[in-house]
Design a protein around this motif. Sequence first.
Motif, PDB file in Angstrom:
ATOM      1  N   GLU A  34      38.582  34.513  39.562  1.00 14.57           N
ATOM      2  CA  GLU A  34      39.855  33.996  39.032  1.00 14.57           C
ATOM      3  C   GLU A  34      40.580  35.066  38.205  1.00 14.57           C
ATOM      4  O   GLU A  34      41.784  35.291  38.367  1.00 14.57           O
ATOM      5  CB  GLU A  34      39.612  32.756  38.157  1.00 14.57           C
ATOM      6  CG  GLU A  34      40.908  32.291  37.516  1.00 14.57           C
ATOM      7  CD  GLU A  34      40.794  31.072  36.613  1.00 14.57           C
ATOM      8  OE1 GLU A  34      39.672  30.627  36.319  1.00 14.57           O
ATOM      9  OE2 GLU A  34      41.850  30.575  36.195  1.00 14.57           O
ATOM     10  N   LYS A  35      39.834  35.748  37.353  1.00 19.05           N
ATOM     11  CA  LYS A  35      40.422  36.772  36.484  1.00 19.05           C
ATOM     12  C   LYS A  35      41.002  37.931  37.298  1.00 19.05           C
ATOM     13  O   LYS A  35      42.118  38.391  37.060  1.00 19.05           O
ATOM     14  CB  LYS A  35      39.337  37.289  35.536  1.00 19.05           C
ATOM     15  CG  LYS A  35      39.857  37.678  34.183  1.00 19.05           C
ATOM     16  CD  LYS A  35      38.725  37.898  33.218  1.00 19.05           C
ATOM     17  CE  LYS A  35      39.076  39.048  32.294  1.00 19.05           C
ATOM     18  NZ  LYS A  35      37.902  39.673  31.702  1.00 19.05           N
ATOM     19  N   GLN A  62      41.683  33.109  47.065  1.00 14.65           N
ATOM     20  CA  GLN A  62      42.052  31.896  46.327  1.00 14.65           C
ATOM     21  C   GLN A  62      43.188  31.158  47.026  1.00 14.65           C
ATOM     22  O   GLN A  62      43.167  29.934  47.148  1.00 14.65           O
ATOM     23  CB  GLN A  62      42.458  32.245  44.890  1.00 14.65           C
ATOM     24  CG  GLN A  62      41.292  32.575  44.007  1.00 14.65           C
ATOM     25  CD  GLN A  62      41.591  32.392  42.530  1.00 14.65           C
ATOM     26  OE1 GLN A  62      40.685  32.219  41.743  1.00 14.65           O
ATOM     27  NE2 GLN A  62      42.831  32.439  42.131  1.00 14.65           N
ATOM     28  N   ASN A  70      39.313  26.366  37.244  1.00 10.83           N
ATOM     29  CA  ASN A  70      40.210  27.434  37.666  1.00 10.83           C
ATOM     30  C   ASN A  70      41.678  27.084  37.378  1.00 10.83           C
ATOM     31  O   ASN A  70      42.225  26.126  37.945  1.00 10.83           O
ATOM     32  CB  ASN A  70      39.987  27.674  39.173  1.00 10.83           C
ATOM     33  CG  ASN A  70      40.693  28.897  39.674  1.00 10.83           C
ATOM     34  OD1 ASN A  70      41.899  28.962  39.648  1.00 10.83           O
ATOM     35  ND2 ASN A  70      39.921  29.876  40.125  1.00 10.83           N
ATOM     36  N   ALA A 121      44.461  28.676  38.084  1.00 13.65           N
ATOM     37  CA  ALA A 121      45.387  28.865  39.206  1.00 13.65           C
ATOM     38  C   ALA A 121      45.347  27.638  40.120  1.00 13.65           C
ATOM     39  O   ALA A 121      46.382  27.190  40.624  1.00 13.65           O
ATOM     40  CB  ALA A 121      45.012  30.125  39.979  1.00 13.65           C
TER      41      ALA A 121
END
Length: 328
Positions: free
Chosen positions: A183-184, A239, A271, A273
């Motif tokens: 995610e980062k 993603q 998450n 996003a």
Amino acid sequence: MKILGIESTCDETAAAVVEKGEHILSNVIDSQAEVHAKFGGVFPEIASRHHVERMLPAIELALGKAGLVSSELDAIAVANKPGLMGSLLMGLTTAQCLSLVWELPLIGVNHTHAHLYASMMNQEKIFPAIGLVISGGHTFLAKLRSDTDYQIVSSTVDDALGEAFDKIAAMMDLPYPGGPHVEKLALKGNPETFSLKSGNVKENPLAFSFSGIKSSVARLIEKHQLSAKDYPDLAASFQKAVFSDLSLKIERLFQITGARSLYIGGGVSQNSALRTFLISKFPEKKIFFPQTNLSIDNAAMIAGMAYPLFQSENTDSKIKAAPKIIKN
Ligand code: KG4
Ligand code: ZN
């Protein structure tokens, strides 16, 4: 009504006290993630041994933080399915012993159902609803008729979504558990760089498959000799593909059921996003996510869900451990 919850289905040793299904008095999570990191995944035998050592201290701490002694409890709840057999047995045996010694009723709770209940705690409850569990071990969609009545309609035919995150993270040399690292990294990447697609299942348009996209990521890395400078784009493209897939199948289930709300549970629901993406995709629906300390495996969701189950007299001191996911 104060319930002590016990959770040991995988690699978190957890104990919590919850009053009336929602009011969390304590929520102790002793994660073994560091121990398993060097294996790149959960090592079942090591997980059960750690539960043996850490379960009683976690329970003592949960009672202490809640400011209670055992005689002030009304019941004990335990996640008895599904999960790793050795780990499940540790929690269940502890719960059975304490229930006998303290003379308290014992309530068995389905761990995956509790992941959905986690997003209902201290939130509005709107039914009929649909539920989505996206964790390291499970990925499924369900129809929800109440806070305890769940019917699974589809699941993954291979990897769970969290597992796919963990595996592609390992390919990009990121530590376990990989989800938060992916995610980062994705924050700095362009999701349009690589064309990736998450799988469809012929027999069930609501079902998931993530093993194909995992292999595609491996092939991309090998074929184009990708390195650290390409990984943000790869993470963002991954993603985008899996979140679009989730949203497509959620949309199909909304159409079939006419539900107005969606409850999401499991580690991947942390998450940000994904949260933003789903809220923007379904502006007319109510979407509920668990609070941070209720997304990952925890015992508060077990103690919480046990309350409505107890009220419907769903208790059984002879409950057994069941490692496989039970449909319904
Ligand atoms: O629900 P959980 O704690 O354990 C299971 O019941 O499996 O979920 C753990 C999973 C791991 O695969 C982890 O990589 C993933 O949730 N995860 C995430 C994020 N945080 C945890 N995946 C994507 N983005 C995140 N922020
Ligand atoms: Zn879980």
